[in-house]
Design a protein around this motif. Structure first.
Motif, PDB file in Angstrom:
ATOM      1  N   ASN A  98      35.454  42.931  40.665  1.00  0.00           N
ATOM      2  CA  ASN A  98      35.896  43.973  41.598  1.00  0.00           C
ATOM      3  C   ASN A  98      34.803  45.002  41.835  1.00  0.00           C
ATOM      4  N   ARG A  99      34.073  45.357  40.775  1.00  0.00           N
ATOM      5  CA  ARG A  99      32.956  46.297  40.946  1.00  0.00           C
ATOM      6  C   ARG A  99      31.870  45.685  41.816  1.00  0.00           C
ATOM      7  N   LYS A 102      33.083  45.509  45.488  1.00  0.00           N
ATOM      8  CA  LYS A 102      33.066  46.830  46.118  1.00  0.00           C
ATOM      9  C   LYS A 102      31.650  47.222  46.525  1.00  0.00           C
ATOM     10  N   LYS A 106      29.896  47.536  50.341  1.00  0.00           N
ATOM     11  CA  LYS A 106      29.155  48.734  50.739  1.00  0.00           C
ATOM     12  C   LYS A 106      27.763  48.365  51.233  1.00  0.00           C
ATOM     13  N   GLU A 113      36.526  43.272  56.303  1.00  0.00           N
ATOM     14  CA  GLU A 113      37.280  43.776  55.157  1.00  0.00           C
ATOM     15  C   GLU A 113      38.653  43.120  55.117  1.00  0.00           C
TER      16      GLU A 113
END
Length: 210
Positions: A98-99, A102, A106, A113
């Motif tokens: 998830n990190r 994300k 970015k 999305e």
């Protein structure tokens, strides 16, 4: 007693899969690459979802390179795995995934999305390996502009180097060693460019230099 011959399942920052006795801190997967004799063929991937996994997950146990199962690959640490073109697994490393997702979103605002794993795999695959030659894709960049945890080479066919905690380290299967004091302004970057952008966007890999 003689030590058993090591399996060809250790991955370098240049993406090569070698036979070595060194242990890794992460496992990876590119599909079934071995035969019934635990020997690799010519293929170095069978799908684009190159992931990295924890060594232990839900008490699962498996025989290495079992017939019909994916080939377990091993990495010194996450910085090496990322340089070789892998990303965190969405199951056993969900928080890291998830990190990464994300930060990837970015760094790549052109992607729709929410960013999905296949979206990242498609972008990564174009930037990590040449499909016909299996040669690692690299690019040139200014050394001072690279974030920590990104692998590079100071000269053609030189040792894989990484900046970590303010120092330059030279990678080897056995351990990291102090890197050279003098480095050129521009270097050959081994970590795929989309991953470098993801690190710049906030994803911090793990590098075990000591």
């Amino acid at each position: 007693m003689t030590r058993p011959t090591p399996l060809q399942n250790r991955v370098t920052p240049t993406g090569e899969i070698c036979a070595h006795t060194a242990r890794g801190t992460l496992m990876g997967n590119r599909g079934i690459l071995h035969d019934e004799r635990q020997q690799l063929g010519t293929a170095r991937w069978k799908h684009q979802a190159w992931v990295t996994c924890t060594l232990a997950f839900k008490a699962r146990r498996r025989e290495l390179m079992a017939p019909g199962w994916y080939t377990e690959l091993f990495f010194t640490d996450e910085a090496v795995a990322l340089a070789a073109g892998h990303r965190p697994c969405a199951e056993c490393r969900r928080e890291d995934f998830n990190r990464f997702r994300k930060a990837f979103a970015k760094a790549h605002p052109d992607l729709p999305e929410p960013v999905r794993a296949p979206d990242m795999d498609r972008v990564l695959h174009k930037a990590r390996v040449m499909s016909r030659s299996r040669k690692q894709v690299t690019f040139e960049a200014k050394l001072l502009e690279l974030p920590e945890g990104v692998f590079f080479r100071a000269e053609p066919d030189g040792a894989p180097l990484v900046c970590w905690q303010g120092r330059v380290w030279a990678w080897a299967f056995e351990c990291y060693a102090a890197g050279p004091d003098a480095l050129p302004d521009r270097v050959e970057v081994l970590t795929p460019e989309p991953t470098v952008k993801t690190i710049v966007a906030g994803y911090m890999p793990v590098c075990i230099t000591q």
